[in-house]
Write an enzyme that holds these catalytic residues in place. Structure first.
Site, PDB file in Angstrom:
ATOM      1  N   SER A 164       0.858  -1.180   0.000  1.00 27.96           N
ATOM      2  CA  SER A 164       0.000   0.000   0.000  1.00 27.96           C
ATOM      3  C   SER A 164       0.895   1.231   0.000  1.00 27.96           C
ATOM      4  O   SER A 164       2.057   1.157   0.440  1.00 27.96           O
ATOM      5  CB  SER A 164      -0.877   0.014   1.262  1.00 27.96           C
ATOM      6  N   TYR A 177      -2.355  -1.259  10.074  1.00 28.76           N
ATOM      7  CA  TYR A 177      -2.403  -1.470   8.625  1.00 28.76           C
ATOM      8  C   TYR A 177      -1.070  -1.082   7.974  1.00 28.76           C
ATOM      9  O   TYR A 177      -0.511  -1.836   7.157  1.00 28.76           O
ATOM     10  CB  TYR A 177      -3.558  -0.650   8.039  1.00 28.76           C
TER      11      TYR A 177
HETATM   12  N1  LIG Z   1      -8.894  -0.157  -1.511  1.00 26.39           N
HETATM   13  C1  LIG Z   1      -7.812   0.524  -1.240  1.00 26.39           C
HETATM   14  O1  LIG Z   1      -7.817   1.762  -1.129  1.00 26.39           O
HETATM   15  C2  LIG Z   1      -6.499  -0.176  -1.065  1.00 26.39           C
HETATM   16  C3  LIG Z   1      -5.325   0.583  -1.076  1.00 26.39           C
HETATM   17  C4  LIG Z   1      -4.111  -0.046  -0.917  1.00 26.39           C
HETATM   18  C5  LIG Z   1      -4.070  -1.412  -0.753  1.00 26.39           C
HETATM   19  N2  LIG Z   1      -5.238  -2.128  -0.718  1.00 26.39           N
HETATM   20  C6  LIG Z   1      -5.130  -3.553  -0.514  1.00 26.39           C
HETATM   21  O2  LIG Z   1      -5.694  -4.213  -1.638  1.00 26.39           O
HETATM   22  C7  LIG Z   1      -6.218  -5.483  -1.230  1.00 26.39           C
HETATM   23  C8  LIG Z   1      -7.638  -5.634  -1.725  1.00 26.39           C
HETATM   24  O3  LIG Z   1      -8.385  -4.561  -1.218  1.00 26.39           O
HETATM   25  P1  LIG Z   1      -9.846  -4.195  -1.741  1.00 26.39           P
HETATM   26  O4  LIG Z   1      -9.945  -2.735  -1.640  1.00 26.39           O
HETATM   27  O5  LIG Z   1     -10.145  -4.870  -3.018  1.00 26.39           O
HETATM   28  O6  LIG Z   1     -10.690  -4.839  -0.535  1.00 26.39           O
HETATM   29  P2  LIG Z   1     -12.063  -5.700  -0.496  1.00 26.39           P
HETATM   30  O7  LIG Z   1     -12.464  -5.701   0.930  1.00 26.39           O
HETATM   31  O8  LIG Z   1     -13.010  -5.196  -1.516  1.00 26.39           O
HETATM   32  O9  LIG Z   1     -11.572  -7.150  -0.917  1.00 26.39           O
HETATM   33  C9  LIG Z   1     -10.748  -7.926  -0.097  1.00 26.39           C
HETATM   34  C10 LIG Z   1     -11.059  -9.383  -0.311  1.00 26.39           C
HETATM   35  O10 LIG Z   1     -10.166 -10.147   0.511  1.00 26.39           O
HETATM   36  C11 LIG Z   1     -10.915 -11.190   1.127  1.00 26.39           C
HETATM   37  N3  LIG Z   1     -10.277 -11.608   2.365  1.00 26.39           N
HETATM   38  C12 LIG Z   1     -10.215 -10.945   3.542  1.00 26.39           C
HETATM   39  N4  LIG Z   1      -9.591 -11.685   4.471  1.00 26.39           N
HETATM   40  C13 LIG Z   1      -9.250 -12.852   3.858  1.00 26.39           C
HETATM   41  C14 LIG Z   1      -8.592 -14.019   4.295  1.00 26.39           C
HETATM   42  N5  LIG Z   1      -8.173 -14.152   5.564  1.00 26.39           N
HETATM   43  N6  LIG Z   1      -8.392 -15.020   3.410  1.00 26.39           N
HETATM   44  C15 LIG Z   1      -8.826 -14.906   2.128  1.00 26.39           C
HETATM   45  N7  LIG Z   1      -9.490 -13.833   1.669  1.00 26.39           N
HETATM   46  C16 LIG Z   1      -9.689 -12.815   2.524  1.00 26.39           C
HETATM   47  C17 LIG Z   1     -12.292 -10.577   1.373  1.00 26.39           C
HETATM   48  O11 LIG Z   1     -13.279 -11.591   1.576  1.00 26.39           O
HETATM   49  C18 LIG Z   1     -12.491  -9.760   0.113  1.00 26.39           C
HETATM   50  O12 LIG Z   1     -13.109 -10.529  -0.899  1.00 26.39           O
HETATM   51  C19 LIG Z   1      -6.045  -5.545   0.284  1.00 26.39           C
HETATM   52  O13 LIG Z   1      -4.855  -6.235   0.601  1.00 26.39           O
HETATM   53  C20 LIG Z   1      -5.897  -4.082   0.666  1.00 26.39           C
HETATM   54  O14 LIG Z   1      -5.163  -3.926   1.871  1.00 26.39           O
HETATM   55  C21 LIG Z   1      -6.447  -1.552  -0.884  1.00 26.39           C
END
Ligand SMILES: NC(=O)c1ccc[n+]([C@@H]2O[C@H](COP(=O)([O-])OP(=O)(O)OC[C@H]3O[C@@H](n4cnc5c(N)ncnc54)[C@H](O)[C@@H]3O)[C@@H](O)[C@H]2O)c1
Length: 278
Positions: A164, A177
């Site tokens: 991130s 985080y």
């Molecule tokens: N959205 C943002 O702004 C952002 C920014 C930087 C990084 N990220 C990272 O990107 C990734 C995806 O984020 P997103 O925004 O698509 O989130 P989201 O919540 O839409 O999707 C995350 C998915 O991960 C699954 N998940 C959670 N815990 C799990 C586990 N223990 N085992 C297997 N699956 C699991 C959830 O069920 C969900 O389907 C994450 O790692 C998040 O930290 C997101």
């Protein structure tokens, strides 16, 4: 063309039938995407399938994963669903074994699954800190540990770890985080050194704020007024809109493809200027 126009065009392309738009950048590759039932993981799985990959859609949320598999199948692609909690060692081993039994290889592992943690150092309870580290860091470690022997045997592979922009800059009340995403970036660099001799590339993605269910939850937890929250996020960036899952999916596509054969141990920033331009 505004960012929103670009997003609409890409979304339309991503949902079009495969024969209309496939360019085959991942033709013949088997890709395992964790957290592929929602947000960035779902957009990436769909894009990878459109580019010719066979997908293993892994998520702890079975209905989300099923929706992704259905979307890929409806568009003419190939995908299977794997139930997976990345923090559970047995489940990581079983999911990887199942994919290898079915397709005989794994070319790309996208460690995308992750959870949020909101709070400053005092607000963050030890239980929350441990949970965030268990999913975001231990989950990446366990999945790599399960997949790497196959990639070493193949003498090829691409691992993409979800970090991130908070691995690079500080933002209020994201202690657990940020710790987890910093660890992912550091782990990525060290794994690359170990795995380079086997033809396995390891890179990280550093997204800024991407409008997904994850950020909707963050907004609800952190701001009493959603619009006020969105406005403060926009002020951190150079763009007037938040990123979209597809913006990160295209970056993942590049890292997964052979076009990135010389890209190793990197952290690719996809954040609307949040990190680089301030
Ligand atoms: N959205 C943002 O702004 C952002 C920014 C930087 C990084 N990220 C990272 O990107 C990734 C995806 O984020 P997103 O925004 O698509 O989130 P989201 O919540 O839409 O999707 C995350 C998915 O991960 C699954 N998940 C959670 N815990 C799990 C586990 N223990 N085992 C297997 N699956 C699991 C959830 O069920 C969900 O389907 C994450 O790692 C998040 O930290 C997101």
């Amino acid at each position: 063309m505004t960012l929103e126009d670009t997003y609409q065009r890409r979304t339309a392309a991503n949902t079009a039938p495969l024969h209309q738009c496939r360019s085959g950048r991942l033709e013949g590759k088997v890709c395992l995407v964790t957290g592929a039932g929602s947000g960035i993981g779902q957009a990436t799985a769909r894009l990878f399938a459109r580019e010719g990959a066979t997908l293993a859609v892994a998520d702890v949320d079975d209905s989300g994963a099923q929706a992704t598999v259905a979307a890929i199948s409806d568009a003419g692609g190939t995908a299977i669903r794997e139930h997976l909690d990345v923090a559970d060692e047995e489940q990581t081993i079983a999911a990887v074994a199942s994919v290898v039994a079915r397709f005989s290889r794994i070319d790309v592992l996208f460690n995308n699954a992750g959870i949020s943690g909101v709070g400053d150092v005092v607000e963050t309870a030890p239980e929350l800190f441990d949970r965030v580290m268990a999913v975001n860091v231990r989950g990446v470690y366990l999945m790599c540990r399960a997949v790497v022997p196959t990639m070493i045997e193949q003498r090829s592979g691409a691992i993409i770890n979800m970090s991130s922009s908070l691995a690079a800059i500080g933002v209020a009340r994201r202690v657990s985080y940020a710790a987890s995403k910093g660890a992912v970036l550091a782990m990525t660099r060290c794994m690359q050194v170990d795995l380079a001799p086997y033809g396995v590339r390891v890179n990280a993605l550093l997204p800024g704020t991407i409008l997904s269910p994850f950020v909707e939850r963050y907004l609800a937890e952190s701001y009493s007024d959603r619009e006020e929250g969105l406005e403060s996020i926009r002020r951190r960036q150079l763009t007037h809109d938040l990123g979209r899952p597809e913006d990160v999916a295209y970056a993942a596509l590049y890292l997964a493809s052979d076009e990135a054969r010389f890209v190793m141990a990197s952290g690719l920033v996809v954040d609307g200027g949040m990190t680089g331009a301030k």
